[in-house]
Design a protein around this motif. Structure first.
Motif, PDB file in Angstrom:
ATOM      1  N   LEU A  75      57.515  37.248  57.602  1.00  0.00           N
ATOM      2  CA  LEU A  75      58.873  37.017  58.038  1.00  0.00           C
ATOM      3  C   LEU A  75      59.914  36.944  56.940  1.00  0.00           C
ATOM      4  N   ARG A  76      59.735  36.254  55.833  1.00  0.00           N
ATOM      5  CA  ARG A  76      60.343  36.178  54.747  1.00  0.00           C
ATOM      6  C   ARG A  76      60.143  36.942  53.575  1.00  0.00           C
ATOM      7  N   HIS A  77      58.732  37.428  53.253  1.00  0.00           N
ATOM      8  CA  HIS A  77      58.547  38.201  52.202  1.00  0.00           C
ATOM      9  C   HIS A  77      57.967  39.446  51.971  1.00  0.00           C
ATOM     10  N   GLY A  78      58.066  39.871  53.494  1.00  0.00           N
ATOM     11  CA  GLY A  78      57.294  41.339  53.813  1.00  0.00           C
ATOM     12  C   GLY A  78      55.974  41.347  53.562  1.00  0.00           C
ATOM     13  N   MET A  79      55.346  42.343  53.744  1.00  0.00           N
ATOM     14  CA  MET A  79      53.751  42.527  53.854  1.00  0.00           C
ATOM     15  C   MET A  79      53.231  42.445  52.363  1.00  0.00           C
ATOM     16  N   LEU A  80      51.763  42.161  52.447  1.00  0.00           N
ATOM     17  CA  LEU A  80      51.206  42.278  51.076  1.00  0.00           C
ATOM     18  C   LEU A  80      51.511  43.360  50.188  1.00  0.00           C
ATOM     19  N   ARG A  81      51.766  44.568  50.973  1.00  0.00           N
ATOM     20  CA  ARG A  81      52.218  45.777  49.895  1.00  0.00           C
ATOM     21  C   ARG A  81      53.621  45.848  49.365  1.00  0.00           C
ATOM     22  N   ASP A  82      54.577  45.058  49.889  1.00  0.00           N
ATOM     23  CA  ASP A  82      55.927  44.921  49.623  1.00  0.00           C
ATOM     24  C   ASP A  82      55.851  44.599  47.821  1.00  0.00           C
ATOM     25  N   PRO A  83      56.886  45.009  47.013  1.00  0.00           N
ATOM     26  CA  PRO A  83      56.860  44.902  45.657  1.00  0.00           C
ATOM     27  C   PRO A  83      57.038  43.326  45.515  1.00  0.00           C
ATOM     28  N   GLY A  84      56.295  42.875  44.371  1.00  0.00           N
ATOM     29  CA  GLY A  84      56.253  41.469  43.922  1.00  0.00           C
ATOM     30  C   GLY A  84      55.520  40.569  44.708  1.00  0.00           C
ATOM     31  N   ASN A  85      54.807  41.143  45.606  1.00  0.00           N
ATOM     32  CA  ASN A  85      53.765  40.137  46.096  1.00  0.00           C
ATOM     33  C   ASN A  85      52.460  40.099  45.604  1.00  0.00           C
ATOM     34  N   LEU A  86      51.787  41.370  44.948  1.00  0.00           N
ATOM     35  CA  LEU A  86      50.610  41.364  44.123  1.00  0.00           C
ATOM     36  C   LEU A  86      51.149  41.794  42.885  1.00  0.00           C
ATOM     37  N   THR A  87      50.435  41.473  41.755  1.00  0.00           N
ATOM     38  CA  THR A  87      50.987  41.946  40.388  1.00  0.00           C
ATOM     39  C   THR A  87      49.847  42.297  39.680  1.00  0.00           C
ATOM     40  N   TYR A  88      48.587  41.993  40.106  1.00  0.00           N
ATOM     41  CA  TYR A  88      47.297  42.392  39.049  1.00  0.00           C
ATOM     42  C   TYR A  88      46.150  42.151  39.888  1.00  0.00           C
ATOM     43  N   ALA A  89      45.208  43.397  39.470  1.00  0.00           N
ATOM     44  CA  ALA A  89      44.109  43.083  39.816  1.00  0.00           C
ATOM     45  C   ALA A  89      42.915  43.467  38.719  1.00  0.00           C
ATOM     46  N   LYS A  90      41.616  42.591  38.771  1.00  0.00           N
ATOM     47  CA  LYS A  90      40.830  42.687  37.417  1.00  0.00           C
ATOM     48  C   LYS A  90      39.495  43.569  38.537  1.00  0.00           C
ATOM     49  N   VAL A  91      39.195  44.697  38.041  1.00  0.00           N
ATOM     50  CA  VAL A  91      37.996  45.220  39.202  1.00  0.00           C
ATOM     51  C   VAL A  91      36.802  45.595  38.307  1.00  0.00           C
ATOM     52  N   VAL A  92      35.687  45.319  38.790  1.00  0.00           N
ATOM     53  CA  VAL A  92      34.444  45.761  38.157  1.00  0.00           C
ATOM     54  C   VAL A  92      33.847  46.903  38.970  1.00  0.00           C
ATOM     55  N   THR A  93      33.400  47.808  38.165  1.00  0.00           N
ATOM     56  CA  THR A  93      32.958  49.211  38.791  1.00  0.00           C
ATOM     57  C   THR A  93      31.569  48.830  39.145  1.00  0.00           C
ATOM     58  N   VAL A  94      31.033  49.842  39.722  1.00  0.00           N
ATOM     59  CA  VAL A  94      29.720  49.811  40.390  1.00  0.00           C
ATOM     60  C   VAL A  94      28.950  51.171  39.647  1.00  0.00           C
ATOM     61  N   GLU A  95      28.548  50.809  38.483  1.00  0.00           N
ATOM     62  CA  GLU A  95      27.830  51.811  37.685  1.00  0.00           C
ATOM     63  C   GLU A  95      26.687  51.326  36.837  1.00  0.00           C
ATOM     64  N   PRO A  96      25.509  51.836  36.171  1.00  0.00           N
ATOM     65  CA  PRO A  96      24.697  51.163  35.513  1.00  0.00           C
ATOM     66  C   PRO A  96      25.136  50.380  34.610  1.00  0.00           C
ATOM     67  N   GLU A  97      26.277  50.611  33.810  1.00  0.00           N
ATOM     68  CA  GLU A  97      26.877  50.021  32.911  1.00  0.00           C
ATOM     69  C   GLU A  97      28.075  49.534  33.349  1.00  0.00           C
ATOM     70  N   PRO A  98      28.468  48.612  34.207  1.00  0.00           N
ATOM     71  CA  PRO A  98      29.712  48.275  34.768  1.00  0.00           C
ATOM     72  C   PRO A  98      30.866  48.176  33.761  1.00  0.00           C
ATOM     73  N   GLN A  99      32.111  48.580  34.359  1.00  0.00           N
ATOM     74  CA  GLN A  99      33.199  48.462  33.546  1.00  0.00           C
ATOM     75  C   GLN A  99      34.303  47.632  34.248  1.00  0.00           C
ATOM     76  N   VAL A 100      35.233  46.952  33.186  1.00  0.00           N
ATOM     77  CA  VAL A 100      36.201  46.126  33.996  1.00  0.00           C
ATOM     78  C   VAL A 100      37.459  47.034  33.673  1.00  0.00           C
ATOM     79  N   ILE A 101      37.943  47.325  35.043  1.00  0.00           N
ATOM     80  CA  ILE A 101      39.336  48.046  35.119  1.00  0.00           C
ATOM     81  C   ILE A 101      40.568  47.176  35.367  1.00  0.00           C
ATOM     82  N   GLU A 102      41.532  47.058  34.633  1.00  0.00           N
ATOM     83  CA  GLU A 102      42.742  46.166  34.843  1.00  0.00           C
ATOM     84  C   GLU A 102      43.793  46.923  35.711  1.00  0.00           C
ATOM     85  N   LEU A 103      44.439  46.489  36.819  1.00  0.00           N
ATOM     86  CA  LEU A 103      45.598  47.141  37.532  1.00  0.00           C
ATOM     87  C   LEU A 103      46.624  46.261  37.558  1.00  0.00           C
ATOM     88  N   PHE A 104      47.822  46.821  37.257  1.00  0.00           N
ATOM     89  CA  PHE A 104      48.976  45.993  37.267  1.00  0.00           C
ATOM     90  C   PHE A 104      50.115  46.730  37.976  1.00  0.00           C
TER      91      PHE A 104
END
Ligand code: FAD
Length: 453
Positions: A159-188
């Motif tokens: 009601l006050r801040h919009g949905m998760l998708r709206d700007p400013g609510n999520l700023t960062y995600a650290k993601v591990v890939t599913v591979e024999p040698e998994p990588q770390v990807i950072e999303l901003f």
């Protein structure tokens, strides 16, 4: 089965794993049973092994084992999703992320947190610094922040801040890939949307950055009205006048018997507006309710609500409304409806007249893309699949509503409506073998089918 579980278990190098039948059964489910259609489709689907990593390093090791052995991988937080998002359609490993639960750092306006942290613990930690989350699902108590970001859309606070998708609510995600040698990807920033509402199909989110706002000691309250139209008009005008609320939920009187804890506080001859209101706005809230012919039923701080043995206002709204009803009567199911803008309460009254005893109504005042957006999560009498899809078509074609179909397992058939190209592109990097939550994204399976022919 055809999978070599002896080698797979050995390769896990002692990472905590469970193959007990009951344990697996409990962790192969979510709240899909809200939908009789999904219940039929999913009730017998089971994983083959549950792993419970304790650290990011263990998550990466599991990802590597999964990729080497080509085993399906389904991620799981609190398991409170409604669309079978956590249900493995093709067996394999279920990875429970709830031990990755560290709140890493809280600064002014921001928190970094591991994905498996329960939202209640995270929000409580924010409160210790005088801040709080922008929003949470009504399952605050059970759900994890990672599961909310990967499976949810918005909720209390929207009601006050919009949905998760709206700007400013999520700023960062650290993601591990599913591979024999998994990588770390950072999303901003905006790039976090690549994993938002992707049902854990395109990478393992291990860490998140989430916006915080200054904490308010919200008053949990209900106003009662002699008519659902009055309740709706009050809630709508409170929102338009910008009263400082974190939640404004209208619930019609036919729900009252399902809210049995509330007793006379929500009597069967009154329609209710449940709200979380800023303390210094309570006088204006009361005056506005009275101007619409309403009266305040109760108004308590959160500790007072607890002491009185009542549920907090946020457990009176969003999909908890449906839960209250299903606990009492399993013959109901539900829909998720977005109303055309600007919102016209007359449309709701005509729907109430049209559907009578077939639908009980409940509405949420929210914001989306910076504008007022009204949602409904009505209870629907289940009359079979054909009748359900006739109803959906009617609400869309006759009334101009948008239905987020809660009776389907894929991302595209449910809330998203279309294939998200950026998410599929990201899946090529983060899950190149297509092992993650197979069958949940048409963007991937349809694409594969095209390459096959
Ligand atoms: P889970 O159910 O465990 O997982 C959800 C999805 O995310 C799954 O596809 C899973 O594979 C994936 N996932 C989990 N963890 C990760 C990770 N670390 N990385 C990548 N993918 C991951 N939803 C709302 O949006 N708003 C509401 O107000 C709301 N109210 C609800 C009320 C009730 C009573 C119920 C039963 C559900 C409600 N929901 C609501 C749906 C659900 O509670 C939310 O989506 C919740 O946030 C899910 O969190 P969870 O930890 O239980 O996720």
């Amino acid at each position: 089965g055809h999978r070599d579980w002896t080698s797979i278990k050995a390769a896990l190098n002692g990472i905590r794993a469970h193959d007990d039948e009951n344990y697996i059964a409990a962790r192969s489910r979510d709240y899909f049973w809200y939908s009789p259609i999904l219940n039929e489709q999913l009730k017998d689907k089971l994983g083959e092994l549950v792993v419970v990593p304790q650290t990011v390093e263990e998550v990466m090791h599991v990802a590597s084992v999964v990729a080497r052995h080509k085993v399906p991988l389904t991620l799981r937080g609190g398991g409170t999703g409604n669309y079978g998002q956590c249900v493995p359609l093709d067996g394999g490993i279920v990875m429970d992320l709830t031990r990755l639960d560290k709140v890493i750092e809280i600064t002014d306006g921001h928190v970094r947190v591991e994905a498996g942290a329960r939202i209640s613990r995270l929000d409580d930690a924010a409160h210790e610094t005088g801040q709080e989350l922008m929003m949470y699902p009504s399952t605050r108590q059970m759900a994890t922040i990672g599961g909310f970001v990967a499976g949810g859309s918005g909720g209390i606070g929207s009601l006050r801040h919009g949905m998760l998708r709206d700007p400013g609510n999520l700023t960062y995600a650290k993601v591990v890939t599913v591979e024999p040698e998994p990588q770390v990807i950072e999303l901003f920033g905006e790039d976090v949307q690549k994993v938002q509402h992707a049902y854990g199909t395109n990478g393992i989110v291990v860490e998140l950055g989430v916006g915080l706002t200054r904490a308010t000691d919200w008053i949990h309250t209900a106003a009662l009205f002699d008519g659902y139209d009055a309740a709706l008009r009050f809630a709508s005008s409170a929102q338009e006048k910008g009263l400082d609320c974190y939640l404004l939920t209208t619930v019609e009187r036919r729900f009252a018997p399902f809210y049995n804890k509330l007793g006379d506080l929500f009597p069967a001859d009154r329609d209710a507006v449940f709200a979380m209101v800023a303390p210094d706005e309570m006088a204006r809230f009361t005056a506005e309710a009275e101007a619409h012919g309403g009266r305040i039923s109760f108004a308590m701080s959160k500790p007072e609500i607890r002491a009185a043995g009542l549920q907090p206002a946020y457990e009176c709204g969003w999909n908890h409304t449906t839960l209250q009803a299903l606990k009492v009567d399993k013959s109901w199911t539900y829909l998720q409806v977005a109303y055309p803008r600007p919102f016209d309460p007359e449309l709701v009254l005509s729907q109430m007249a049209r559907y009578g005893e077939e639908i009980y109504w409940h509405h949420e005042m929210a914001r989306m893309h910076g504008e007022i957006q009204i949602f409904a999560l009505p209870l629907v009498r289940y009359r079979g699949e054909e009748a359900m899809y006739r109803l959906i078509a009617e609400l869309e074609e006759k009334d101009g509503c948008t239905i987020f179909d809660p009776h389907v397992v894929t991302i595209e058939d449910g809330g998203m409506k279309e294939i998200d190209g950026a998410q599929i592109e990201f899946k090529k990097r983060a899950d190149p073998y297509g092992l993650m939550n197979p069958g949940k994204t048409r963007g991937w399976t349809d694409g594969m089918a095209r390459t096959d022919t």
